[in-house]
Every structure is written in C-alpha cells, then in structure tokens.
Design a protein around this motif. Sequence first.
Motif, short mmCIF file in Angstrom:
data_model
loop_
_atom_site.label_atom_id
_atom_site.label_comp_id
_atom_site.label_asym_id
_atom_site.label_seq_id
_atom_site.Cartn_x
_atom_site.Cartn_y
_atom_site.Cartn_z
N MET A 242 0.82 -1.20 0.00
CA MET A 242 0.00 0.00 0.00
C MET A 242 0.86 1.26 0.00
O MET A 242 1.99 1.25 0.45
CB MET A 242 -0.93 -0.01 1.22
N CYS A 243 0.28 2.35 -0.51
CA CYS A 243 0.95 3.65 -0.46
C CYS A 243 0.11 4.60 0.40
O CYS A 243 -1.02 4.29 0.76
CB CYS A 243 1.15 4.22 -1.86
N ALA A 244 0.67 5.76 0.69
CA ALA A 244 0.01 6.72 1.58
C ALA A 244 -1.33 7.18 1.01
O ALA A 244 -2.32 7.29 1.74
CB ALA A 244 0.92 7.93 1.81
N LEU A 245 -1.38 7.45 -0.29
CA LEU A 245 -2.62 7.94 -0.89
C LEU A 245 -3.73 6.88 -0.80
O LEU A 245 -4.87 7.20 -0.46
CB LEU A 245 -2.37 8.33 -2.35
N GLN A 246 -3.38 5.64 -1.06
CA GLN A 246 -4.38 4.57 -0.94
C GLN A 246 -4.89 4.48 0.50
O GLN A 246 -6.10 4.46 0.74
CB GLN A 246 -3.76 3.21 -1.33
N ALA A 247 -3.97 4.43 1.44
CA ALA A 247 -4.36 4.22 2.84
C ALA A 247 -5.18 5.40 3.36
O ALA A 247 -6.21 5.22 4.03
CB ALA A 247 -3.11 4.00 3.70
N PHE A 248 -4.76 6.62 3.03
CA PHE A 248 -5.48 7.82 3.49
C PHE A 248 -6.90 7.85 2.92
O PHE A 248 -7.87 8.12 3.62
CB PHE A 248 -4.69 9.06 3.07
N ALA A 249 -7.02 7.51 1.64
CA ALA A 249 -8.35 7.52 1.01
C ALA A 249 -9.25 6.45 1.61
O ALA A 249 -10.45 6.67 1.82
CB ALA A 249 -8.21 7.33 -0.50
N ILE A 250 -8.68 5.30 1.91
CA ILE A 250 -9.47 4.22 2.55
C ILE A 250 -9.97 4.71 3.93
O ILE A 250 -11.12 4.51 4.30
CB ILE A 250 -8.64 2.94 2.67
N ALA A 251 -9.08 5.40 4.65
CA ALA A 251 -9.48 5.95 5.95
C ALA A 251 -10.60 6.99 5.78
O ALA A 251 -11.58 6.99 6.52
CB ALA A 251 -8.27 6.57 6.65
N LEU A 252 -10.46 7.86 4.77
CA LEU A 252 -11.50 8.87 4.53
C LEU A 252 -12.84 8.21 4.22
O LEU A 252 -13.89 8.65 4.66
CB LEU A 252 -11.11 9.78 3.36
#
Length: 262
Positions: A242-252
């Motif tokens: 995973m990358c930061a953008l994927q993980a952050f968007a999943i959290a959002l």
Amino acid sequence: PLIDVDDLEEFAVRPAPQAVTVKCRITRDKKGMDRGMYPTYYLHLEREHGKKVFLLAGRKRKKSKTSNYLISIDPTDLSRGGESFIGKLRSNLMGTKFTVYDNGVNPMKTTSSLEASILRQELAAICYETNVLGFKGPRKMSVIIPGMNMDHERVSIRPRNEHETLLARWQNKNTESVIELHNKTPVWNDDTQSYVLNFHGRVTQASVKNFQIIHDNDPDYIVMQFGRVAEDVFTMDYNYPMCALQAFAIALSSFDSKLACE
C-alpha cells in the motif's frame, strides 16, 4: 529506516518499503463555519520523538451529488484545479462503494485520441457491507487495489469505461492483476462487551471505525490499520504494497461510510 518524503507527490503513491510499517496519524479539523459538515483531514507521518511530517490533506467537496473528497499535498490548497491536487475519493450514490483515483484525466471528459498515460489511474476501491447484525456489529470491508509486478511496481489500472474499473473487475471475479483485501473480523470480548482487535498499543479508543486490513492468505500480515486515539485523532499505519494515498483515502471512506451509523 528513515522514510524519505522530500518529494511528497512521489512519496504519496510509492508503495511502503517491504518489511517497514509506515506509521501515520490523521487529525480531523472541524473548526470554522462549515467544518462541522466538511471537516478537513490532515495526514502526518510520525517521526521519532513525537515529530510529525505533513503528507496529505483531504476534504469533502460541497455541492457534489455523491461523496467526493479531494486529496492534496498542500494543506492550504484543497481545490480541484490546484497544482497540489493529487487524488480523489468518490462514492456511489448509496455511499457503500468508493473509488480512489490519482490526478489523471477522467476518460469520460476526453476524446479517445488522448494517450493512455494521462488517463487517471484507479488506486483502490472500497466496498462496505452491512452484516447480519445490521448496523450494530462490525462492518465488512472489501478493499481492491492494483496488483504488483515482478519488480514490485504497481500495475497501472486506467479504465476507459465502466467495465474496466476495479469495482467491475472485482464484481465479475476478474481479479487478475488486482489484490483483494478484507477487514479482519474483530473478536467479541466479554469483559468489555465489545468487538475488539489487537492494535498493539496503536489504538486506544473503541470505535466502530477502527479496522485492520488483511489478505485472506496471511491474516497476520496487517496491510493497513486505522483507529481512534482521541476525539479527532486517529492512527493510520500501512505496509507494502500500500501507499500513503491509498491508505489515506481508505481511511476517509470509513469516516464517510453511511454504514458507520451506530
């Protein structure tokens, strides 16, 4: 190892280094006129001795029919046309399925003669399902992300139409070149009378929003975990691929999900 974030745009889409957990935290800012409805979310990388490095900011767009979050590498510029726009998260009308895009071009808004390389990539899709207990029990999440090639680079998925999207591939069981992940099922704890997961000290407050994402083949390898530590503070840790953008968007998406009604 010190994680290099000098180039935020590059870092945001770069998979986590193998065998390194990238530890971050998300703060939710509800201050201001309409922030109650449209908070801004800030993602920081945690460094030694309590230091933090800004990575990404996200905010829901107003006047959008479906939930639509813009993600930026500039905490002060959350506009669609800004230089700092790096990706977005969009939901279906029900608010149960989400897709994460990078900042490429929407195929519907272009002529077909454009080069494929400028078309937007889909970086993740997230599906929420209610469970037998309705809204009370833990939610079921499926997360679909592009697979990795032999060089540990992400396979580029740039759909030209509805049939090529991550969600369509997953629904049609065409899961070649994609990875399907799920949230780990929490275990009922009689002492606390709640469903619990072991976050190894990274999460301190019970919440229906806390989750861990795993692959069915290796349930002990946590690809991502997210959970509350204070009223508006959450930890978010992610691992390869995973990358930061994927993980952050999943959290959002989990903040937004309609299925979060307790």
